[in-house]
Design a protein around this motif. Structure first.
Motif, PDB file in Angstrom:
ATOM      1  N   ALA A  55       0.825  -1.207   0.000  1.00  0.00           N
ATOM      2  CA  ALA A  55       0.000   0.000   0.000  1.00  0.00           C
ATOM      3  C   ALA A  55       0.862   1.260   0.000  1.00  0.00           C
ATOM      4  CB  ALA A  55      -0.930  -0.006   1.215  1.00  0.00           C
ATOM      5  N   VAL A  56       1.931   1.266   0.781  1.00  0.00           N
ATOM      6  CA  VAL A  56       2.818   2.429   0.824  1.00  0.00           C
ATOM      7  C   VAL A  56       3.507   2.613  -0.524  1.00  0.00           C
ATOM      8  CG1 VAL A  56       4.880   3.389   1.904  1.00  0.00           C
ATOM      9  CG2 VAL A  56       3.154   2.276   3.311  1.00  0.00           C
ATOM     10  N   ARG A  57       4.007   1.507  -1.115  1.00  0.00           N
ATOM     11  CA  ARG A  57       4.663   1.626  -2.428  1.00  0.00           C
ATOM     12  C   ARG A  57       3.686   2.151  -3.473  1.00  0.00           C
ATOM     13  NH1 ARG A  57       6.860  -3.447  -0.896  1.00  0.00           N
ATOM     14  NH2 ARG A  57       5.442  -4.541  -2.286  1.00  0.00           N
ATOM     15  N   TYR A  58       2.457   1.671  -3.391  1.00  0.00           N
ATOM     16  CA  TYR A  58       1.443   2.073  -4.369  1.00  0.00           C
ATOM     17  C   TYR A  58       1.174   3.571  -4.291  1.00  0.00           C
ATOM     18  CZ  TYR A  58      -3.157   2.394  -6.578  1.00  0.00           C
ATOM     19  OH  TYR A  58      -4.213   2.747  -7.371  1.00  0.00           O
ATOM     20  N   TYR A  59       0.912   4.066  -3.077  1.00  0.00           N
ATOM     21  CA  TYR A  59       0.612   5.487  -2.932  1.00  0.00           C
ATOM     22  C   TYR A  59       1.822   6.362  -3.258  1.00  0.00           C
ATOM     23  CZ  TYR A  59      -4.128   6.031  -1.279  1.00  0.00           C
ATOM     24  OH  TYR A  59      -5.485   6.108  -1.207  1.00  0.00           O
ATOM     25  N   ALA A  60       2.985   5.938  -2.806  1.00  0.00           N
ATOM     26  CA  ALA A  60       4.178   6.741  -3.082  1.00  0.00           C
ATOM     27  C   ALA A  60       4.415   6.865  -4.578  1.00  0.00           C
ATOM     28  CB  ALA A  60       5.391   6.108  -2.395  1.00  0.00           C
ATOM     29  N   ALA A  61       4.203   5.777  -5.331  1.00  0.00           N
ATOM     30  CA  ALA A  61       4.405   5.824  -6.783  1.00  0.00           C
ATOM     31  C   ALA A  61       3.403   6.766  -7.445  1.00  0.00           C
ATOM     32  CB  ALA A  61       4.284   4.420  -7.371  1.00  0.00           C
ATOM     33  N   ARG A  62       2.159   6.721  -6.999  1.00  0.00           N
ATOM     34  CA  ARG A  62       1.148   7.598  -7.597  1.00  0.00           C
ATOM     35  C   ARG A  62       1.390   9.052  -7.235  1.00  0.00           C
ATOM     36  NH1 ARG A  62      -2.433   5.010 -10.304  1.00  0.00           N
ATOM     37  NH2 ARG A  62      -3.641   6.919 -10.600  1.00  0.00           N
ATOM     38  N   LEU A  63       1.809   9.301  -6.011  1.00  0.00           N
ATOM     39  CA  LEU A  63       2.081  10.668  -5.587  1.00  0.00           C
ATOM     40  C   LEU A  63       3.300  11.242  -6.293  1.00  0.00           C
ATOM     41  CD1 LEU A  63       1.349  10.244  -1.776  1.00  0.00           C
ATOM     42  CD2 LEU A  63      -0.060  11.432  -3.453  1.00  0.00           C
ATOM     43  N   LEU A  64       4.233  10.371  -6.637  1.00  0.00           N
ATOM     44  CA  LEU A  64       5.395  10.825  -7.415  1.00  0.00           C
ATOM     45  C   LEU A  64       4.964  11.392  -8.758  1.00  0.00           C
ATOM     46  CD1 LEU A  64       8.270   8.234  -6.873  1.00  0.00           C
ATOM     47  CD2 LEU A  64       8.409  10.715  -6.617  1.00  0.00           C
ATOM     48  N   LYS A  65       3.998  10.721  -9.395  1.00  0.00           N
ATOM     49  CA  LYS A  65       3.508  11.211 -10.683  1.00  0.00           C
ATOM     50  C   LYS A  65       2.896  12.593 -10.540  1.00  0.00           C
ATOM     51  CE  LYS A  65       2.461   6.574 -12.436  1.00  0.00           C
ATOM     52  NZ  LYS A  65       1.382   5.687 -12.942  1.00  0.00           N
ATOM     53  N   LEU A  66       2.140  12.790  -9.460  1.00  0.00           N
ATOM     54  CA  LEU A  66       1.521  14.090  -9.232  1.00  0.00           C
ATOM     55  C   LEU A  66       2.566  15.146  -8.911  1.00  0.00           C
ATOM     56  CD1 LEU A  66      -1.471  12.870  -7.070  1.00  0.00           C
ATOM     57  CD2 LEU A  66      -1.578  13.668  -9.419  1.00  0.00           C
ATOM     58  N   ALA A  67       3.545  14.770  -8.114  1.00  0.00           N
ATOM     59  CA  ALA A  67       4.580  15.716  -7.724  1.00  0.00           C
ATOM     60  C   ALA A  67       5.433  16.144  -8.912  1.00  0.00           C
ATOM     61  CB  ALA A  67       5.459  15.108  -6.640  1.00  0.00           C
ATOM     62  N   ALA A  68       5.550  15.252  -9.903  1.00  0.00           N
ATOM     63  CA  ALA A  68       6.363  15.596 -11.080  1.00  0.00           C
ATOM     64  C   ALA A  68       5.808  16.807 -11.807  1.00  0.00           C
ATOM     65  CB  ALA A  68       6.436  14.405 -12.022  1.00  0.00           C
ATOM     66  N   GLY A  69       4.513  17.027 -11.750  1.00  0.00           N
ATOM     67  CA  GLY A  69       3.905  18.185 -12.409  1.00  0.00           C
ATOM     68  C   GLY A  69       3.806  19.389 -11.501  1.00  0.00           C
ATOM     69  N   ALA A  70       4.215  19.277 -10.246  1.00  0.00           N
ATOM     70  CA  ALA A  70       4.143  20.393  -9.301  1.00  0.00           C
ATOM     71  C   ALA A  70       5.350  20.334  -8.383  1.00  0.00           C
ATOM     72  CB  ALA A  70       2.859  20.312  -8.481  1.00  0.00           C
ATOM     73  N   PRO A  71       6.522  20.811  -8.855  1.00  0.00           N
ATOM     74  CA  PRO A  71       7.762  20.661  -8.111  1.00  0.00           C
ATOM     75  C   PRO A  71       7.770  21.359  -6.759  1.00  0.00           C
ATOM     76  CG  PRO A  71       8.040  22.121  -9.991  1.00  0.00           C
ATOM     77  CD  PRO A  71       6.717  21.465 -10.149  1.00  0.00           C
ATOM     78  N   ARG A  72       6.912  22.356  -6.556  1.00  0.00           N
ATOM     79  CA  ARG A  72       6.900  23.053  -5.266  1.00  0.00           C
ATOM     80  C   ARG A  72       5.839  22.485  -4.337  1.00  0.00           C
ATOM     81  NH1 ARG A  72       6.549  29.317  -6.037  1.00  0.00           N
ATOM     82  NH2 ARG A  72       6.789  29.124  -3.780  1.00  0.00           N
ATOM     83  N   GLY A  73       5.271  21.364  -4.699  1.00  0.00           N
ATOM     84  CA  GLY A  73       4.233  20.775  -3.857  1.00  0.00           C
ATOM     85  C   GLY A  73       2.868  21.136  -4.383  1.00  0.00           C
ATOM     86  N   PHE A  74       1.847  20.500  -3.921  1.00  0.00           N
ATOM     87  CA  PHE A  74       0.494  20.781  -4.354  1.00  0.00           C
ATOM     88  C   PHE A  74      -0.439  20.693  -3.169  1.00  0.00           C
ATOM     89  CE2 PHE A  74      -0.453  16.279  -4.253  1.00  0.00           C
ATOM     90  CZ  PHE A  74       0.759  15.710  -4.569  1.00  0.00           C
ATOM     91  N   GLY A  75      -1.466  21.501  -3.199  1.00  0.00           N
ATOM     92  CA  GLY A  75      -2.352  21.622  -2.049  1.00  0.00           C
ATOM     93  C   GLY A  75      -3.637  20.867  -2.220  1.00  0.00           C
ATOM     94  N   GLU A  76      -4.610  21.190  -1.391  1.00  0.00           N
ATOM     95  CA  GLU A  76      -5.878  20.484  -1.340  1.00  0.00           C
ATOM     96  C   GLU A  76      -6.620  20.525  -2.659  1.00  0.00           C
ATOM     97  OE1 GLU A  76      -6.633  18.790   1.163  1.00  0.00           O
ATOM     98  OE2 GLU A  76      -8.745  18.291   0.966  1.00  0.00           O
ATOM     99  N   GLN A  77      -6.637  21.711  -3.321  1.00  0.00           N
ATOM    100  CA  GLN A  77      -7.383  21.823  -4.564  1.00  0.00           C
ATOM    101  C   GLN A  77      -6.761  20.963  -5.652  1.00  0.00           C
ATOM    102  OE1 GLN A  77     -10.327  23.370  -4.895  1.00  0.00           O
ATOM    103  NE2 GLN A  77     -10.359  22.313  -6.859  1.00  0.00           N
ATOM    104  N   ASP A  78      -5.425  20.954  -5.699  1.00  0.00           N
ATOM    105  CA  ASP A  78      -4.753  20.097  -6.686  1.00  0.00           C
ATOM    106  C   ASP A  78      -5.112  18.638  -6.449  1.00  0.00           C
ATOM    107  OD1 ASP A  78      -1.886  22.193  -6.319  1.00  0.00           O
ATOM    108  OD2 ASP A  78      -3.388  22.243  -7.914  1.00  0.00           O
ATOM    109  N   ARG A  79      -5.158  18.275  -5.193  1.00  0.00           N
ATOM    110  CA  ARG A  79      -5.460  16.889  -4.873  1.00  0.00           C
ATOM    111  C   ARG A  79      -6.879  16.533  -5.304  1.00  0.00           C
ATOM    112  NH1 ARG A  79      -4.432  15.584   1.063  1.00  0.00           N
ATOM    113  NH2 ARG A  79      -6.228  16.939   1.344  1.00  0.00           N
ATOM    114  N   MET A  80      -7.794  17.435  -5.100  1.00  0.00           N
ATOM    115  CA  MET A  80      -9.171  17.178  -5.515  1.00  0.00           C
ATOM    116  C   MET A  80      -9.264  17.046  -7.023  1.00  0.00           C
ATOM    117  SD  MET A  80     -11.156  19.781  -2.951  1.00  0.00           S
ATOM    118  CE  MET A  80     -12.761  19.437  -3.681  1.00  0.00           C
ATOM    119  N   ASP A  81      -8.527  17.891  -7.736  1.00  0.00           N
ATOM    120  CA  ASP A  81      -8.602  17.858  -9.197  1.00  0.00           C
ATOM    121  C   ASP A  81      -8.024  16.573  -9.758  1.00  0.00           C
ATOM    122  OD1 ASP A  81      -7.901  21.412  -9.589  1.00  0.00           O
ATOM    123  OD2 ASP A  81      -9.760  20.327  -9.117  1.00  0.00           O
ATOM    124  N   THR A  82      -7.052  16.022  -9.088  1.00  0.00           N
ATOM    125  CA  THR A  82      -6.382  14.826  -9.605  1.00  0.00           C
ATOM    126  C   THR A  82      -6.905  13.547  -8.969  1.00  0.00           C
ATOM    127  OG1 THR A  82      -4.644  15.234  -7.993  1.00  0.00           O
ATOM    128  CG2 THR A  82      -4.246  15.986 -10.243  1.00  0.00           C
TER     129      THR A  82
END
Length: 681
Positions: A55-82
């Motif tokens: 479960a940890v590997r799964y979430y970390a891999a998916r969050l990496l994809k999201l982080a790649a498009g937002a190098p300074r981090g992403f907030g609640e709204q970004d998370r909702m959109d994705t």
């Protein structure tokens, strides 16, 4: 949002990510993403590849994809959109929460953690979703048939183990193809759910696709298994799919130390795929230090009778621990009838065996034959000190392909054996061979003062069934000892005699639950309509859940829609899930268009096995729109419903690929024959 996190908090989160608790690391992952750290990628990368939790590997891999498009981090709204969920997936049962007080989010009223449900995926433009409802007068349903890789689900798709024959298509294949056309919308949606955020949804969707042999989704499931979430169910999905490419992927993962905990599941999945990679794996696995892996491989070789591995199995005789060698012997027994050299190896091994348990196993593995060496060996074993060896030797005599006179000569000396099992085995074989004196030996055992002699006599009577067996067993049913009565009840199960049902009906109220259970199961299998009233009475009086489940099935098998459907429906809402499951299965025998609604509540049962059973019962009854309802739930229903729906679809696959072997499928075949997919090919 990152401003509310102090440097100390962020340092604490980094430390918490090293916690031994899976649930703690998952919660820390969520907080870490919200923190907006610039070094997010550096922290997530090792978690996505080396963490011991799927479960940890799964979430970390998916969050990496999201982080790649937002190098300074992403907030609640970004998370909702994705569509990244607020709450992590449920940790494994072994996980122990450690930071509930400080890090757990506040729960809303009702005690559930808030989650954000992704918007349902809309169907392709211009394609209406299937209708939902009963189909009594309209067996066909408007099904989505969009063009795309995820809708190319065909029986015997390229790469699957079930390849279409070169000759004319059979009726079973036409029916299966039509059934698969009904499931196409669900297959398409399950393929979409492979990319879901919830690990449970992903795993169950993949497992259903594997059981449906949807090889067009192979690459996506293999990629997920390799990179993000090595869940046991994903491995099973590739194995069930039967695609030869799966063997290479699974073998590579098996050799990777990071997936060591999944090796039994990976080995089992590899065995289900026919490929050169599979054969290579089997050879190496036979020398694996893990005995559990060796056991899986040996059982597979035995089941498939794969002669290419005989020499490797023979080499293990006498070279492994006793308890493991028994598995090898049982595997070799599959080949001894057609390979004389295997017989010789077993005899050689037996000649120097000192462990009675292993010796007994070897005796049981010896194939039919008339070789002098085999006959002499078995006759010698009937004089062994250990009673298990003598008892198995008596059984082996029945498999010798020699004259009756030789068999009688070997067995006659055992009729006076001091052990009850040995004497019973010898007597029952001699009765089958026509020796009347052996019948008297069994009768004498029925009056022995030791209960185990009487119990062995009941077992022998159930095996050899001489004249008067039912009368003898009827007396044993009144024995004061429970074990004797149990054996007498079990013996009646295979005897065809008009007196048997009446005897069994007298036992369905016995004080021993096993006696009640065997009696109820047998009466149900006999499908005697005359026993239905007594069975319904016994069902109402029963308090044990296991026996109650057997009783409700027996009521279904012996009843009519008018007499039994109402009685059965009462147990569809029973507190025990096994009883509810049995009630749904019992309805399969008494279902009519008029009482169809009695099964519908089970479609919303809290236990997914009960829900899946209800889907199968309705599907077999020709209610094709039950599949449309599953599709609607996958498309628009709550996320928490999706794993149960995927499981139900996977269960339907067993019906799809074995339609003509299923009972009560007359209405299903009628409905499928009216579909275009049945006639058009």
């Amino acid at each position: 949002m990152g401003s509310k996190y102090t440097q100390r908090t962020m340092n604490d989160l980094t430390l918490v990510l090293k916690s031994p608790s899976e649930s703690t690391r998952l919660l820390a992952l969520k907080r870490l993403v919200d923190s907006g750290r610039a070094d997010l990628k550096e922290i997530l990368t090792p978690l996505a590849t080396t963490d011991r939790s799927p479960a940890v590997r799964y979430y970390a891999a998916r969050l990496l994809k999201l982080a790649a498009g937002a190098p300074r981090g992403f907030g609640e709204q970004d998370r909702m959109d994705t569509n990244v969920p607020v709450s992590p997936p449920a940790p494994s049962p072994a996980a122990v929460p450690e930071i509930r007080q400080a890090e757990a989010p506040a729960a809303p009223a009702g005690g559930r953690t808030a989650t954000i449900t992704p918007e349902p995926t809309a169907p392709p433009p211009g394609v209406p979703p299937p209708a939902v409802g009963a189909v009594e007068d309209e067996p066909t349903v408007p099904l989505v048939d969009a063009v795309g890789t995820t809708t190319a689900l065909l029986l015997g798709a390229p790469g699957s183990q079930t390849r279409p024959p070169t000759g004319p298509e059979t009726e079973a294949q036409r029916l299966s193809r039509a059934a698969l056309s009904v499931l196409k919308p669900c297959v398409r949606q399950l393929a979409e759910l492979i990319d879901a955020e919830d690990l449970e949804v992903v795993a169950e969707s993949a497992l259903a696709l594997g059981r449906l042999r949807a090889t067009e989704t192979f690459e996506r499931i293999a990629s997920l298994l390799k990179t993000a979430s090595p869940d046991e169910r994903l491995a099973r999905a590739l194995g069930d799919m039967g695609d030869p490419r799966g063997a290479e992927v699974l073998v590579r993962l098996y050799r990777d130390e990071r997936w060591a905990s999944l090796r039994p599941a990976l080995a089992t999945a590899i065995c289900r795929v026919r490929s050169p990679h599979t054969d290579e794996f089997l050879r190496k696995a036979l020398t694996d230090n893990d005995l559990a892996i060796q056991g899986i491989v040996i059982k597979h070789i035995a089941q498939t009778a794969n002669e290419r591995f005989l020499d490797l199995l023979v080499a293990k005789l006498g070279a492994v621990e006793d308890y493991f060698e028994i598995t090898v012997i049982q595997a070799l027994s599959r080949f001894s009838a057609t390979h004389p050299r295997i017989m010789q190896h077993l005899l050689t091994r037996l000649s120097r065996e000192s462990n009675p348990r292993t010796a007994s196993c070897i005796i049981s593995a010896l194939s039919p034959g008339k070789e002098p060496a085999l006959v002499d060996c078995i006759e010698k074993l009937t004089r062994e000190r250990d009673r298990r060896v003598r008892a198995n030797a008596a059984e082996a005599v029945s498999r010798l392909t020699v004259g009756i006179a030789i068999k009688m000569r070997i067995l006659r000396q055992l009729l006076s054996d001091e052990d009850n099992r040995v004497r019973a085995n010898a007597a029952k074989i001699m009765v089958k061979l026509g020796d009347r004196a052996a019948v008297e030996v069994v009768k004498g055992m029925l009056t022995h003062r030791d209960k185990w002699w009487r119990a062995s006599a009941c077992h022998a009577l159930g095996e050899c069934r001489p004249a008067g067996t039912v009368q003898l067993l009827s007396k044993a049913l009144k024995d004061p000892d429970m074990d004797v009565r149990i054996n007498a009840t079990k013996a009646l199960r295979e005897i065809e005699d008009p007196l048997v049902p009446q005897l069994l009906m007298s036992m369905i109220s016995d004080k021993n639950l096993w006696i009640r259970l065997y009696a109820l199961e047998t009466l149900g299998n006999l499908r005697l309509k005359g026993a239905n009233q007594a069975l319904r009475t016994a069902l109402r009086q029963e308090s044990n859940n296991q026996v109650m489940a057997a009783a409700v099935v027996a009521v279904g098998k012996t009843g009519t829609p008018e007499s039994s459907s109402g009685e059965i429906s009462r147990y569809i809402s029973h507190i025990n899930e096994k009883v509810r499951l049995a009630a749904v299965e019992a309805m399969d025998h008494v279902l009519t268009p008029e009482n169809l609604g009695l099964v519908l509540p089970a479609l919303k049962d809290t236990d997914r096995r009960v829900r899946a059973a209800a889907v199968k019962v309705l599907f077999k009854f020709g209610q094709l729109k039950v599949i449309s309802s599953l599709y609607e739930t996958l498309l628009k229903g709550p996320v928490e419903e999706q794993p149960a729906v995927a499981f139900a679809i996977g269960e339907v696959a067993d019906v799809v690929f074995n339609i003509q072997d299923q009972p009560n499928v007359g209405r299903l075949t009628e409905a499928l024959r009216k579909l275009p997919a049945y006639t058009q090919g």
